[in-house]
Design a protein around this motif. Sequence first.
Motif, PDB file in Angstrom:
ATOM      1  N   VAL A  48      -5.793   9.014   7.705  1.00 32.20           N
ATOM      2  CA  VAL A  48      -4.360   9.260   7.670  1.00 32.20           C
ATOM      3  C   VAL A  48      -3.829   9.134   9.087  1.00 32.20           C
ATOM      4  N   GLY A  49      -2.786   8.348   9.260  1.00 29.63           N
ATOM      5  CA  GLY A  49      -2.177   8.166  10.567  1.00 29.63           C
ATOM      6  C   GLY A  49      -1.647   6.753  10.742  1.00 29.63           C
ATOM      7  N   GLU A  50      -1.241   6.455  11.945  1.00 29.35           N
ATOM      8  CA  GLU A  50      -0.752   5.128  12.321  1.00 29.35           C
ATOM      9  C   GLU A  50      -1.150   4.887  13.764  1.00 29.35           C
ATOM     10  N   GLY A  51      -1.057   3.653  14.204  1.00 29.52           N
ATOM     11  CA  GLY A  51      -1.321   3.356  15.600  1.00 29.52           C
ATOM     12  C   GLY A  51      -1.763   1.928  15.805  1.00 29.52           C
ATOM     13  N   PRO A  52      -1.979   1.570  17.067  1.00 29.60           N
ATOM     14  CA  PRO A  52      -2.257   0.180  17.417  1.00 29.60           C
ATOM     15  C   PRO A  52      -3.609  -0.342  16.942  1.00 29.60           C
ATOM     16  N   GLU A  53      -4.528   0.513  16.531  1.00 24.19           N
ATOM     17  CA  GLU A  53      -5.856   0.070  16.087  1.00 24.19           C
ATOM     18  C   GLU A  53      -5.930  -0.173  14.575  1.00 24.19           C
ATOM     19  N   ARG A  54      -4.801  -0.060  13.885  1.00 18.34           N
ATOM     20  CA  ARG A  54      -4.818  -0.197  12.416  1.00 18.34           C
ATOM     21  C   ARG A  54      -5.432  -1.516  11.952  1.00 18.34           C
ATOM     22  N   ALA A  55      -4.988  -2.618  12.510  1.00 13.20           N
ATOM     23  CA  ALA A  55      -5.507  -3.927  12.090  1.00 13.20           C
ATOM     24  C   ALA A  55      -6.995  -4.053  12.391  1.00 13.20           C
ATOM     25  N   ALA A  56      -7.417  -3.548  13.537  1.00 14.59           N
ATOM     26  CA  ALA A  56      -8.833  -3.620  13.905  1.00 14.59           C
ATOM     27  C   ALA A  56      -9.688  -2.775  12.958  1.00 14.59           C
ATOM     28  N   LEU A  57      -9.192  -1.612  12.564  1.00 11.44           N
ATOM     29  CA  LEU A  57      -9.923  -0.765  11.626  1.00 11.44           C
ATOM     30  C   LEU A  57     -10.030  -1.424  10.258  1.00 11.44           C
ATOM     31  N   ALA A  58      -8.945  -2.039   9.816  1.00  8.65           N
ATOM     32  CA  ALA A  58      -8.971  -2.749   8.532  1.00  8.65           C
ATOM     33  C   ALA A  58      -9.958  -3.909   8.582  1.00  8.65           C
ATOM     34  N   ALA A  59      -9.977  -4.639   9.691  1.00  9.79           N
ATOM     35  CA  ALA A  59     -10.904  -5.765   9.845  1.00  9.79           C
ATOM     36  C   ALA A  59     -12.348  -5.277   9.870  1.00  9.79           C
ATOM     37  N   LEU A  60     -12.596  -4.168  10.548  1.00 12.68           N
ATOM     38  CA  LEU A  60     -13.945  -3.608  10.602  1.00 12.68           C
ATOM     39  C   LEU A  60     -14.410  -3.186   9.214  1.00 12.68           C
ATOM     40  N   ALA A  61     -13.542  -2.522   8.475  1.00 12.83           N
ATOM     41  CA  ALA A  61     -13.890  -2.120   7.111  1.00 12.83           C
ATOM     42  C   ALA A  61     -14.233  -3.349   6.274  1.00 12.83           C
ATOM     43  N   ALA A  62     -13.467  -4.419   6.427  1.00  6.44           N
ATOM     44  CA  ALA A  62     -13.740  -5.656   5.692  1.00  6.44           C
ATOM     45  C   ALA A  62     -15.075  -6.254   6.121  1.00  6.44           C
ATOM     46  N   ASP A  63     -15.326  -6.303   7.425  1.00  8.78           N
ATOM     47  CA  ASP A  63     -16.584  -6.858   7.938  1.00  8.78           C
ATOM     48  C   ASP A  63     -17.802  -6.099   7.426  1.00  8.78           C
ATOM     49  N   LEU A  64     -17.653  -4.799   7.234  1.00 12.63           N
ATOM     50  CA  LEU A  64     -18.753  -3.959   6.767  1.00 12.63           C
ATOM     51  C   LEU A  64     -18.830  -3.880   5.239  1.00 12.63           C
ATOM     52  N   GLY A  65     -17.941  -4.591   4.551  1.00 10.00           N
ATOM     53  CA  GLY A  65     -17.944  -4.581   3.091  1.00 10.00           C
ATOM     54  C   GLY A  65     -17.442  -3.277   2.495  1.00 10.00           C
ATOM     55  N   LEU A  66     -16.531  -2.617   3.209  1.00 10.78           N
ATOM     56  CA  LEU A  66     -16.046  -1.306   2.788  1.00 10.78           C
ATOM     57  C   LEU A  66     -14.590  -1.300   2.333  1.00 10.78           C
ATOM     58  N   VAL A  67     -14.036  -2.451   2.058  1.00 13.03           N
ATOM     59  CA  VAL A  67     -12.608  -2.519   1.698  1.00 13.03           C
ATOM     60  C   VAL A  67     -12.295  -1.621   0.508  1.00 13.03           C
ATOM     61  N   ASP A  68     -13.189  -1.546  -0.449  1.00 13.16           N
ATOM     62  CA  ASP A  68     -12.931  -0.723  -1.627  1.00 13.16           C
ATOM     63  C   ASP A  68     -13.160   0.768  -1.384  1.00 13.16           C
ATOM     64  N   ALA A  69     -13.739   1.112  -0.219  1.00 14.42           N
ATOM     65  CA  ALA A  69     -14.092   2.504   0.044  1.00 14.42           C
ATOM     66  C   ALA A  69     -13.314   3.154   1.168  1.00 14.42           C
ATOM     67  N   VAL A  70     -12.645   2.363   1.997  1.00 16.45           N
ATOM     68  CA  VAL A  70     -11.890   2.887   3.137  1.00 16.45           C
ATOM     69  C   VAL A  70     -10.408   2.724   2.873  1.00 16.45           C
ATOM     70  N   THR A  71      -9.671   3.805   2.940  1.00 16.86           N
ATOM     71  CA  THR A  71      -8.224   3.784   2.752  1.00 16.86           C
ATOM     72  C   THR A  71      -7.553   4.131   4.072  1.00 16.86           C
ATOM     73  N   LEU A  72      -6.745   3.200   4.575  1.00 14.33           N
ATOM     74  CA  LEU A  72      -5.894   3.478   5.733  1.00 14.33           C
ATOM     75  C   LEU A  72      -4.557   3.920   5.160  1.00 14.33           C
ATOM     76  N   ALA A  73      -4.417   5.219   5.009  1.00  9.45           N
ATOM     77  CA  ALA A  73      -3.300   5.771   4.231  1.00  9.45           C
ATOM     78  C   ALA A  73      -1.972   5.796   4.974  1.00  9.45           C
ATOM     79  N   GLY A  74      -1.979   5.523   6.263  1.00 11.67           N
ATOM     80  CA  GLY A  74      -0.735   5.611   7.005  1.00 11.67           C
ATOM     81  C   GLY A  74      -0.301   7.064   7.117  1.00 11.67           C
ATOM     82  N   VAL A  75       0.988   7.263   7.216  1.00 12.52           N
ATOM     83  CA  VAL A  75       1.549   8.610   7.321  1.00 12.52           C
ATOM     84  C   VAL A  75       1.930   9.066   5.916  1.00 12.52           C
ATOM     85  N   LEU A  76       1.359  10.155   5.476  1.00 10.69           N
ATOM     86  CA  LEU A  76       1.659  10.686   4.134  1.00 10.69           C
ATOM     87  C   LEU A  76       2.742  11.738   4.247  1.00 10.69           C
ATOM     88  N   ALA A  77       3.708  11.631   3.374  1.00  9.96           N
ATOM     89  CA  ALA A  77       4.785  12.625   3.369  1.00  9.96           C
ATOM     90  C   ALA A  77       4.884  13.275   2.005  1.00  9.96           C
TER      91      ALA A  77
END
Length: 77
Positions: A48-77
Amino acid sequence: LRARLGIPAGVPVIGSVARYGAVKNLALLVRAFAHVRARHPDARLVLVGEGPERAALAALAADLGLVDAVTLAGVLA
């Protein structure tokens, strides 16, 4: 919140609330989660959060085959 994020009841969840910045080193958490996922294939990681590393974290999750298991939820309200 589980329903909102599409996470079934009973599924183990690891979470972090932080700014997606280099100083937080969330990439290390994603890499560590890959090891957790190997032993617990239904586990999920929610960041949960936001910031400049969002794209890199998403790419890392994809590289590790974790797209279905890692949620970058952003800011929850």
